[in-house]
Design a protein around this motif. Structure first.
Motif, PDB file in Angstrom:
ATOM      1  N   SER A 134       0.895  -1.058   0.052  1.00  0.00           N
ATOM      2  CA  SER A 134      -0.063   0.006  -0.037  1.00  0.00           C
ATOM      3  C   SER A 134       0.851   1.041   0.064  1.00  0.00           C
ATOM      4  O   SER A 134       0.880   2.089  -0.587  1.00  0.00           O
ATOM      5  CB  SER A 134      -1.047  -0.052   1.148  1.00  0.00           C
ATOM      6  N   ILE A 135       2.017   1.120   0.425  1.00  0.00           N
ATOM      7  CA  ILE A 135       2.899   2.341   0.733  1.00  0.00           C
ATOM      8  C   ILE A 135       3.642   2.732  -0.631  1.00  0.00           C
ATOM      9  O   ILE A 135       3.625   3.581  -1.061  1.00  0.00           O
ATOM     10  CB  ILE A 135       3.902   2.381   1.961  1.00  0.00           C
ATOM     11  N   PHE A 136       3.910   1.413  -1.135  1.00  0.00           N
ATOM     12  CA  PHE A 136       4.389   1.783  -2.632  1.00  0.00           C
ATOM     13  C   PHE A 136       3.567   2.164  -3.354  1.00  0.00           C
ATOM     14  O   PHE A 136       3.922   2.979  -4.424  1.00  0.00           O
ATOM     15  CB  PHE A 136       4.967   0.172  -3.174  1.00  0.00           C
ATOM     16  N   THR A 137       2.416   1.536  -3.358  1.00  0.00           N
ATOM     17  CA  THR A 137       1.371   1.980  -4.505  1.00  0.00           C
ATOM     18  C   THR A 137       1.048   3.604  -4.162  1.00  0.00           C
ATOM     19  O   THR A 137       1.131   4.213  -5.289  1.00  0.00           O
ATOM     20  CB  THR A 137      -0.127   1.451  -4.204  1.00  0.00           C
ATOM     21  N   LYS A 138       0.843   4.101  -2.982  1.00  0.00           N
ATOM     22  CA  LYS A 138       0.417   5.485  -2.653  1.00  0.00           C
ATOM     23  C   LYS A 138       1.853   6.327  -3.281  1.00  0.00           C
ATOM     24  O   LYS A 138       1.431   7.420  -3.856  1.00  0.00           O
ATOM     25  CB  LYS A 138       0.278   5.921  -1.393  1.00  0.00           C
ATOM     26  N   SER A 139       2.966   5.746  -3.191  1.00  0.00           N
ATOM     27  CA  SER A 139       4.001   6.704  -3.466  1.00  0.00           C
ATOM     28  C   SER A 139       4.172   6.695  -4.999  1.00  0.00           C
ATOM     29  O   SER A 139       4.603   7.895  -5.411  1.00  0.00           O
ATOM     30  CB  SER A 139       5.309   5.880  -2.897  1.00  0.00           C
ATOM     31  N   HIS A 140       4.011   5.731  -5.357  1.00  0.00           N
ATOM     32  CA  HIS A 140       4.122   5.665  -6.992  1.00  0.00           C
ATOM     33  C   HIS A 140       2.988   6.443  -7.256  1.00  0.00           C
ATOM     34  O   HIS A 140       3.162   7.162  -8.625  1.00  0.00           O
ATOM     35  CB  HIS A 140       4.066   4.072  -7.717  1.00  0.00           C
ATOM     36  N   MET A 141       1.691   6.307  -6.970  1.00  0.00           N
ATOM     37  CA  MET A 141       0.513   7.380  -7.500  1.00  0.00           C
ATOM     38  C   MET A 141       1.050   9.007  -7.504  1.00  0.00           C
ATOM     39  O   MET A 141       0.817   9.555  -8.305  1.00  0.00           O
ATOM     40  CB  MET A 141      -0.643   6.892  -6.777  1.00  0.00           C
ATOM     41  N   ARG A 142       1.399   8.953  -6.265  1.00  0.00           N
ATOM     42  CA  ARG A 142       1.763  10.585  -5.873  1.00  0.00           C
ATOM     43  C   ARG A 142       3.012  10.938  -6.939  1.00  0.00           C
ATOM     44  O   ARG A 142       2.843  11.992  -7.512  1.00  0.00           O
ATOM     45  CB  ARG A 142       2.394  10.310  -4.601  1.00  0.00           C
ATOM     46  N   ARG A 143       3.974  10.291  -7.299  1.00  0.00           N
ATOM     47  CA  ARG A 143       5.043  10.726  -7.873  1.00  0.00           C
ATOM     48  C   ARG A 143       4.739  10.757  -9.514  1.00  0.00           C
ATOM     49  O   ARG A 143       5.129  11.565 -10.022  1.00  0.00           O
ATOM     50  CB  ARG A 143       6.517  10.142  -7.542  1.00  0.00           C
ATOM     51  N   TYR A 144       4.270   9.487  -9.848  1.00  0.00           N
ATOM     52  CA  TYR A 144       4.036   9.463 -11.392  1.00  0.00           C
ATOM     53  C   TYR A 144       2.827   9.293 -11.959  1.00  0.00           C
ATOM     54  O   TYR A 144       2.548   8.839 -12.855  1.00  0.00           O
ATOM     55  CB  TYR A 144       4.623   8.090 -11.581  1.00  0.00           C
TER      56      TYR A 144
END
Lengths: 369, 369
Positions: A134-144
């Motif tokens: 979930s943390i990977f998902t949110k981070s990738h959504m936010r940046r890319y």
């Protein structure tokens, strides 16, 4: 260093069956013997098992159950990439000259103790793998700008690919809408964005160049190996939009095999969650950073099976110790041109990426016909 | 095949302390770093752990706790000879060229799940190791006239040797009478004929010939390796006066190193029970078959430390995964001439024999300075 080939394999259907781990292992070995008519028990120098099951002495039990009295016999455990680690351990025994013929058997039960990350105190109460993904998902959504639909496309593609894999747990196609409407487990991740713990087993036969011809006319050679453990705790990670362990392992594997990412025809990557495949195709060099979603979407739109042709973990299920071995078997079938409906045309060079524990460690193999 | 040396070691005192397995492993690694001043964390290509503990991902946890980010990282399990198996796995990684520097860490808690042979249905209710050792004892007594006093001599000798081993669990001498009067556990075996499950850890550094000089001036080379698994179930054994797996492993190890049994100056053998050492000195070729008791009695009478100079498992305690590594460390110290009060004069060639599960599998290593 002697060259090492994969010269045979056996696999069982992934299920939710409540079978003893010993039976799962023996079934895969028996399937391997059926598929490899020239192999007899006394040929086997080494039997290595890969599992996170807590039963002991499993390699020797599997040996006894299948009539083998090996020299080398032990279990290899490193959670979800036990399978690939075990294959590389067998590679080392053969490449060093300590063995000529090694059986590698991965298996897991659906209720494996490897599913929960008990040891990682840095997670507090958030010990289920869904939290790190979930943390990977949110981070990738936010940046890319990755979207929930992008995630659903990964899952839809891999479930669709799995329909042509007779050993997959899932036998059902899910539409993008089905996936997006499946139960929300965290703010970012739905049930169908997660791989499914199941029971299953898979075995491969590794042989030295000296004896390979006795067992197969179509050996697949392991030409590149890369491995990296960056930590054990998730919170040691400094960038949740990339998988550092995979990037470093891939660099070493490409270097060892003198191949570049553009030369990989087909790849099995560790899609424990939808976001993983998106980040992995970037860190393996198939897409530039941030374009993973676009790359996967194109595979889906064009029905290109290049990534996870057997359906990956999302479509096939994820019996931890068996997963890495099942990934290798898929690439063997692809490079032999025996993958039937799953075949990627003209596949000569394949890649396997298998990882563990919040992506803190990764293994990458490059294989060639 | 590249030559592989043991270039450093670390060990903790064997105790009954209730320490986490991760702490035990980290302590041995820290001791190894203290003993090996030229080693820094980034040198380490591989970290392999050996334990029957059911915790997962222990190699990567140990890596993180000690500041290492290895390429290769996994646990090796094969019950009581996990340690020697793990060392040979590391040997293979180095000999093949996949690694230059490998840390091998064995550890166990006193309450290890590897102590009871849950998996062996052929034993019925007799799952504790005492039952198989009792059968070996009775068989050897019947055929060769071995006596209860012979058993007690093994234990007396090894407890006495352990007095000079600062890492041993036991710190007390037992007379032959003390041992013969200790509690009868079966008709043939008394409490002090049994090794003692305890907590402990031990680590060794393996290096390729290319880099060994950076870490030590007195490398000890692994020149012979032999391994054999004859079964997993005890009742597959057809002769309870011999240990077939050890005999076959020893033959292979002697052959690989071009050494004969008469050339072994010092040996650590797996005396899980008193009878084991008597049979092992026969099957390793130190005594002719049936003369094991006589051979051990002579060692005792002449205060010769040739067999189990650190006190073996009987005197040192038996933390399963650590035992094989601790055996190797003793031979390293002997061959370096650094064993102090335990030193066997002029030791140039040493042997380690480590086995599992009712002697169904054995590992033999030959080491030279």
């Amino acid at each position: 260093m002697k060259n090492v080939a994969i010269s045979g394999f056996g696999i069982t259907k992934f299920t939710r069956d409540d079978l003893p781990i010993e039976s799962l292992m023996a079934s895969a070995v028996k399937s391997l013997f059926v598929n490899t008519p020239n192999l007899v028990q006394k040929d086997v120098d080494a039997i290595l098992t890969a599992t996170s099951d807590s039963s002991k002495y499993l390699s020797s039990i599997t040996a006894e159950l299948t009539g083998i009295t090996p020299k080398i016999s032990h279990n290899v455990e490193s959670l979800c990439n036990s399978g690939a680690n075990c294959a590389i351990s067998a590679f080392a025994y053969i490449a060093s000259g300590l063995a000529d013929v090694a059986l590698v058997v991965g298996a897991e039960r659906f209720d494996s103790p490897g599913l929960i990350l008990e040891w990682d105190k840095s997670r507090g109460q958030f010990r289920h793998p869904i939290y790190w993904s979930s943390i990977f998902t949110k981070s990738h959504m936010r940046r890319y700008g990755t979207t929930k639909e992008d995630l659903a496309i990964v899952s839809a593609k891999n479930h669709k690919n799995a329909l042509a894999n007779p050993y997959a747990y899932f036998e059902k196609e899910f539409s993008i809408n089905d996936i997006m409407r499946s139960k929300n487990l965290t703010e970012d991740i739905r049930l169908l964005d997660c791989s499914y713990p199941c029971s299953g087993s898979a075995a491969i036969l590794l042989t030295s160049e000296d004896v390979t011809k006795r067992f197969t006319d179509c050996p697949i050679w392991i030409t590149g190996i890369g491995q990296r453990t960056v930590s054990a705790s998730f919170t040691k990670n400094h960038d949740f939009t990339a998988i550092q362990s995979t990037r470093e392992a891939a660099n070493d594997a490409y270097k060892m095999s003198s191949k570049e990412s553009s030369e990989i025809d087909v790849a099995e990557v560790h899609d424990a969650f939808s976001i993983c495949e998106i980040i992995e195709v970037e860190d393996l060099g198939f897409a530039i950073k941030g374009n993973g979603s676009k790359y996967v979407r194109e595979m889906y739109d064009t029905q290109n099976r290049r990534i996870n042709p057997r359906g990956g973990l999302l479509g096939s299920g994820h019996p931890l110790g068996a997963t890495g071995i099942a990934q290798i078997i898929e690439i063997v079938q692809q490079l032999r041109g025996e993958a039937k409906k799953r075949q990627v045309e003209g596949a000569d060079v394949g890649l396997v990426q298998n990882m563990s524990a919040a992506a803190t460690s990764s293994t990458v193999l490059i294989m060639q016909s």
